[in-house]
Write a protein that holds these residues in place. Structure first.
Motif, PDB file in Angstrom:
ATOM      1  N   ILE A   1       5.111  59.085  40.884  1.00 29.63           N
ATOM      2  CA  ILE A   1       6.242  59.924  41.272  1.00 29.63           C
ATOM      3  C   ILE A   1       5.910  60.676  42.556  1.00 29.63           C
ATOM      4  O   ILE A   1       6.779  60.872  43.422  1.00 29.63           O
ATOM      5  CB  ILE A   1       6.694  60.857  40.126  1.00 29.63           C
TER       6      ILE A   1
ATOM      7  N   LEU B   1      17.862  58.871  44.828  1.00 27.53           N
ATOM      8  CA  LEU B   1      17.498  57.881  45.843  1.00 27.53           C
ATOM      9  C   LEU B   1      18.654  56.912  46.097  1.00 27.53           C
ATOM     10  O   LEU B   1      18.918  56.529  47.240  1.00 27.53           O
ATOM     11  CB  LEU B   1      16.259  57.118  45.368  1.00 27.53           C
ATOM     12  N   SER B   2      19.378  56.540  45.032  1.00 33.52           N
ATOM     13  CA  SER B   2      20.519  55.638  45.199  1.00 33.52           C
ATOM     14  C   SER B   2      21.605  56.298  46.030  1.00 33.52           C
ATOM     15  O   SER B   2      22.220  55.663  46.888  1.00 33.52           O
ATOM     16  CB  SER B   2      21.100  55.249  43.842  1.00 33.52           C
TER      17      SER B   2
ATOM     18  N   ALA C   1      12.857  62.169  34.181  1.00 34.65           N
ATOM     19  CA  ALA C   1      12.534  62.564  35.556  1.00 34.65           C
ATOM     20  C   ALA C   1      12.713  61.386  36.499  1.00 34.65           C
ATOM     21  O   ALA C   1      13.295  61.516  37.577  1.00 34.65           O
ATOM     22  CB  ALA C   1      11.100  63.086  35.617  1.00 34.65           C
ATOM     23  N   MET C   2      12.234  60.232  36.073  1.00 33.80           N
ATOM     24  CA  MET C   2      12.310  59.050  36.928  1.00 33.80           C
ATOM     25  C   MET C   2      13.760  58.643  37.155  1.00 33.80           C
ATOM     26  O   MET C   2      14.150  58.278  38.261  1.00 33.80           O
ATOM     27  CB  MET C   2      11.556  57.883  36.285  1.00 33.80           C
TER      28      MET C   2
ATOM     29  N   LEU D   1       9.330  51.364  38.044  1.00 32.24           N
ATOM     30  CA  LEU D   1       9.876  51.841  36.773  1.00 32.24           C
ATOM     31  C   LEU D   1       9.894  50.711  35.756  1.00 32.24           C
ATOM     32  O   LEU D   1       9.593  50.913  34.580  1.00 32.24           O
ATOM     33  CB  LEU D   1      11.285  52.399  36.973  1.00 32.24           C
TER      34      LEU D   1
ATOM     35  N   THR E   1      23.419  49.509  43.105  1.00 36.56           N
ATOM     36  CA  THR E   1      22.530  50.561  42.616  1.00 36.56           C
ATOM     37  C   THR E   1      23.000  51.167  41.298  1.00 36.56           C
ATOM     38  O   THR E   1      22.168  51.470  40.452  1.00 36.56           O
ATOM     39  CB  THR E   1      22.390  51.692  43.662  1.00 36.56           C
TER      40      THR E   1
ATOM     41  N   SER F   1      14.842  54.218  53.097  1.00 34.43           N
ATOM     42  CA  SER F   1      15.459  54.456  51.792  1.00 34.43           C
ATOM     43  C   SER F   1      15.608  53.158  51.003  1.00 34.43           C
ATOM     44  O   SER F   1      15.462  53.164  49.784  1.00 34.43           O
ATOM     45  CB  SER F   1      16.801  55.160  51.956  1.00 34.43           C
TER      46      SER F   1
ATOM     47  N   PHE G   1      15.312  60.805  39.651  1.00 30.54           N
ATOM     48  CA  PHE G   1      14.853  60.457  41.001  1.00 30.54           C
ATOM     49  C   PHE G   1      15.580  59.216  41.531  1.00 30.54           C
ATOM     50  O   PHE G   1      15.997  59.168  42.682  1.00 30.54           O
ATOM     51  CB  PHE G   1      13.342  60.226  40.984  1.00 30.54           C
ATOM     52  N   VAL G   2      15.733  58.200  40.656  1.00 28.52           N
ATOM     53  CA  VAL G   2      16.411  56.975  41.102  1.00 28.52           C
ATOM     54  C   VAL G   2      17.858  57.264  41.472  1.00 28.52           C
ATOM     55  O   VAL G   2      18.375  56.707  42.448  1.00 28.52           O
ATOM     56  CB  VAL G   2      16.346  55.876  40.021  1.00 28.52           C
TER      57      VAL G   2
ATOM     58  N   LEU H   1      13.752  52.411  47.500  1.00 29.56           N
ATOM     59  CA  LEU H   1      14.480  52.138  46.254  1.00 29.56           C
ATOM     60  C   LEU H   1      13.882  50.933  45.538  1.00 29.56           C
ATOM     61  O   LEU H   1      13.672  50.953  44.322  1.00 29.56           O
ATOM     62  CB  LEU H   1      15.962  51.895  46.577  1.00 29.56           C
TER      63      LEU H   1
ATOM     64  N   ILE I   1       9.134  61.658  30.917  1.00 34.97           N
ATOM     65  CA  ILE I   1       8.864  60.955  32.176  1.00 34.97           C
ATOM     66  C   ILE I   1      10.070  60.109  32.567  1.00 34.97           C
ATOM     67  O   ILE I   1      10.486  60.086  33.725  1.00 34.97           O
ATOM     68  CB  ILE I   1       7.591  60.108  32.035  1.00 34.97           C
TER      69      ILE I   1
ATOM     70  N   ARG J   1      21.127  58.609  48.253  1.00 37.61           N
ATOM     71  CA  ARG J   1      20.615  58.638  49.631  1.00 37.61           C
ATOM     72  C   ARG J   1      20.816  57.276  50.299  1.00 37.61           C
ATOM     73  O   ARG J   1      21.250  57.183  51.446  1.00 37.61           O
ATOM     74  CB  ARG J   1      19.133  59.011  49.577  1.00 37.61           C
ATOM     75  N   ASN J   2      20.532  56.230  49.524  1.00 39.62           N
ATOM     76  CA  ASN J   2      20.693  54.871  50.029  1.00 39.62           C
ATOM     77  C   ASN J   2      22.149  54.610  50.404  1.00 39.62           C
ATOM     78  O   ASN J   2      22.457  54.025  51.432  1.00 39.62           O
ATOM     79  CB  ASN J   2      20.224  53.891  48.954  1.00 39.62           C
TER      80      ASN J   2
ATOM     81  N   LEU K   1      18.093  50.512  34.119  1.00 39.31           N
ATOM     82  CA  LEU K   1      16.789  51.162  33.915  1.00 39.31           C
ATOM     83  C   LEU K   1      16.847  52.119  32.736  1.00 39.31           C
ATOM     84  O   LEU K   1      15.920  52.175  31.919  1.00 39.31           O
ATOM     85  CB  LEU K   1      16.398  51.941  35.167  1.00 39.31           C
TER      86      LEU K   1
END
Lengths: 505, 122
Positions: free
Chosen positions: A140, B89-90, B81-82, A166, B25, A155, B85-86, A159, B78, B92-93, B32
């Motif tokens: 992380i 990030l998606s 949190a992950m 993951l 995404t 980015s 984050f994804v 990703l 965990i 942002r993408n 996930l």
């Protein structure tokens, strides 16, 4: 029970938390604090290296819970060596980062130190589930570091990197669950005792779990079918981050070295040497893939990322063969290649900042400033990475070649490594001669000067391979003792079975 | 119970893998999440399924294995949190490329070397 064992974990943890609190403090203060934390971590790692030199295992039971039940930290020669490698790489990358890369966001230093902490936990832990937690901590932090810096180009690779890891974490949990459901333990020493006793249908469950674990480690190490995420992700990171990531593939290799000789080693009965006959051809294929990548690279950065893939293949081939000499040689090469590749990443950033719009493309461009310094550093790095005689990469590869005995394996290993080194050499000389020699008329505007700090950290990291030649005797003595300790698993098992806390102490 | 449990894990995992393979995404994030639910249930089941027994020693004659429950708890934390984050990030993408394809904007999609070559400040 010595409390020093926790120092490489607690120092970066406290430093990282401190960085969060001083987020708005002046930059010089934050940088000094961050560097002090990195330096202290290295000092603690060196103390542990001295402790581990006497061949005994040191165990720290968290909260005084007895080993098979609680979480334990175990220090042996391998763990100490990896700690020093990580801490030295981290300190030099950190020095490079305070040369300007850490600007832009306030989180760089804390993320960097958190990743250092995650790596240190992974190397010290003696428990499979704690290894998973350590992986998550370092991952992380690495996600954040990968996205650090401006520009929208990172980015998308970021990703991909996150999603892939993951999925890898999910596979890790499944394999842990499968192994736990049969053996009822996740402590590595306890697993080493219980796995040989598993029989009948339950064996297949543990075997499947073990193979799945190998897939997870292979994903982290970027072994061939799982290697294609690496070049794009690493090539998009900022230089000190990419250089620090040179240790990340080694975490996967470390997982294989730690778990497989111990749990699925020669003493594992029906499951002896699980998966290792798969690993050898895959390692050679990874090596070949890396060489193809190096030959086809159009930028210096992709060249070095594929060099990482080559080193993974070169390391895993002798490990899969399982001989003590091979393991010792692999550990020697691991030290050499991690420092060299890290140094090359930093060097390329320096070259890139001198070349304007030509960046790190392997094309003709006007002459760069500091050409003598940068080209000689590149020469040293390339010689060590390709494995030519005077530097440590050569000794590592030579020891790996010498470690094979049987005919077929010897033919494959010698053929692949030697041909691979030859083509790597061609790729490096082509890249070096185009970038440094074939200059066109003109001048590059807005090239940033190389400050002493940047030059020093880069030079030190590449210079490690010269240092390793000077100290080749002691270092190879250490790695062969490490290999002997790894393959003789009785000591590890006995240490964790002995009661370690006296009542009332 | 065993059959239902196994079917649930299987369905979650299969759905998760299917969604992961979609190249957008949002389905990937959803996939996930489903995959991690399947994994958490699997991890929970690795301590054997039992009804009416507590994961605490000494309170009942029969107790459930507490370790997998501790593992699942860690894995859930965990995983959350992950996932967060994804998601970020998606987004942002999406903001960077104006498209929710995992490879960014399809019109600008280029081979690896292009990305590496683009100039970024030190």
């Amino acid at each position: 029970m010595t409390h020093w064992l926790l120092a490489p974990i607690l120092i970066p943890l406290l430093g990282a938390i401190l960085q969060i609190f001083v987020g708005y403090a002046p930059m010089p203060l934050r940088r000094v604090l961050a560097i002090i934390t990195s330096a202290l971590t290295l000092a603690a790692a060196i103390v542990l290296l001295n402790l581990a030199g006497d061949d005994t295992y040191r165990v720290y039971a968290m909260g005084n819970w007895q080993p098979p039940f609680g979480i334990v930290m175990v220090l042996d020669r391998l763990a100490a060596m990896m700690l020093v490698l990580t801490a030295s790489l981290a300190l030099l990358c950190h020095l490079f980062a305070i040369g300007g890369t850490d600007e832009g966001t306030r989180q760089f230093h804390s993320l960097f130190l958190f990743q250092l902490m995650g790596l240190n936990i992974a190397f010290l832990t003696g428990d499979l589930f704690n290894l998973f937690v350590a992986f998550e901590i370092l991952l992380i932090a690495s996600y954040g570091l990968l996205m650090h810096g401006s520009g929208s180009t990172r980015s998308t690779p970021g990703l991909h990197y996150v999603v892939l890891n993951l999925v890898g974490s999910s596979l890790f949990l499944i394999s842990v669950g499968m192994i736990y459901s049969v053996t009822g333990t996740l402590n590595m020493a306890d697993l080493a005792v219980k796995v040989p006793l598993v029989s009948g249908d339950q064996r297949f469950l543990v075997e499947a779990g073990g193979m799945l674990l190998l897939v997870v480690f292979a994903l982290k190490a970027a072994v061939l079918p799982l290697t294609f995420w690496l070049p794009r992700a690493y090539a998009s990171a900022t230089a000190p981050v990419a250089a620090f990531f040179a240790i990340m593939t080694k975490v996967g290799i470390y997982g294989i070295i730690r778990v497989y000789p111990l749990v699925f080693g020669a003493n594992a009965g029906e499951m002896a040497n699980l998966g290792m006959n798969w690993l050898f051809p895959l390692a050679l294929a990874t090596l070949i893939m890396g060489v193809i990548g190096v030959m086809g690279a159009q930028t210096l950065r992709t060249l070095v990322t594929w060099q990482l893939v080559i080193s993974v293949g070169t390391l895993l081939a002798p490990i899969a063969l399982g001989s003590q000499k091979g393991l010792a040689a692999a550990l020697f090469y691991l030290l050499s290649t991690t420092w060299t590749v890290g140094g090359l990443f930093l060097l390329i950033e320096l070259v890139r900042s001198q070349r304007g719009s030509a960046s790190d493309k392997i094309v003709m461009a006007p002459q760069i400033r500091h050409r003598t310094l940068l080209s000689s550093l590149f020469f040293f790095g390339a010689v060590s990475a390709a494995g030519l005689p005077p530097l440590s990469g050569f000794f590592g590869k030579l020891m790996i070649l010498q470690s094979t005995t049987s005919g077929v394996e010897m033919a494959w290993l010698w053929g692949t490594i030697l041909t691979g080194s030859f083509f790597t050499l061609i790729a490096y000389s082509r890249a070096g001669s185009v970038v440094f020699w074939r200059n066109i008329e003109g001048e590059i505007k807005n090239s940033t000067p190389v400050t002493p700090l940047l030059a020093l950290s880069t030079g030190a990291l590449i210079g490690m391979s010269v240092l390793m030649v000077a100290l080749a005797g002691p270092i190879s003595a250490y790695t062969s003792a490490t290999a002997a300790q790894l393959l003789d698993t009785r000591g590890y098992i006995q240490t964790l079975q002995a009661p370690m806390v006296e009542e009332g102490s | 119970m065993e059959l239902v449990f196994a079917l649930a894990i299987g369905a979650l995992t299969a759905g998760g893998v299917y969604l992961l393979l979609r190249a957008r995404t949002f389905p990937v994030v959803l996939g996930l999440t489903m995959l991690s639910y399947g994994v958490n249930l699997f991890l929970f089941a690795s301590g054997r399924l039992a009804t009416g027994s507590q994961p605490v020693l000494g309170t009942a004659a029969q107790y459930a294995d507490p370790l997998p429950q501790a593992l699942v708890l860690t894995a859930i934390v965990i995983g959350f949190a992950m996932t967060a984050f994804v998601v970020v990030l998606s987004l942002r993408n999406l903001a960077d490329h104006g498209d929710d394809h995992v490879d960014g904007d399809p019109k600008k999609r280029t081979p690896t070397s292009k990305h590496a070559r683009e100039r970024r400040p030190l």
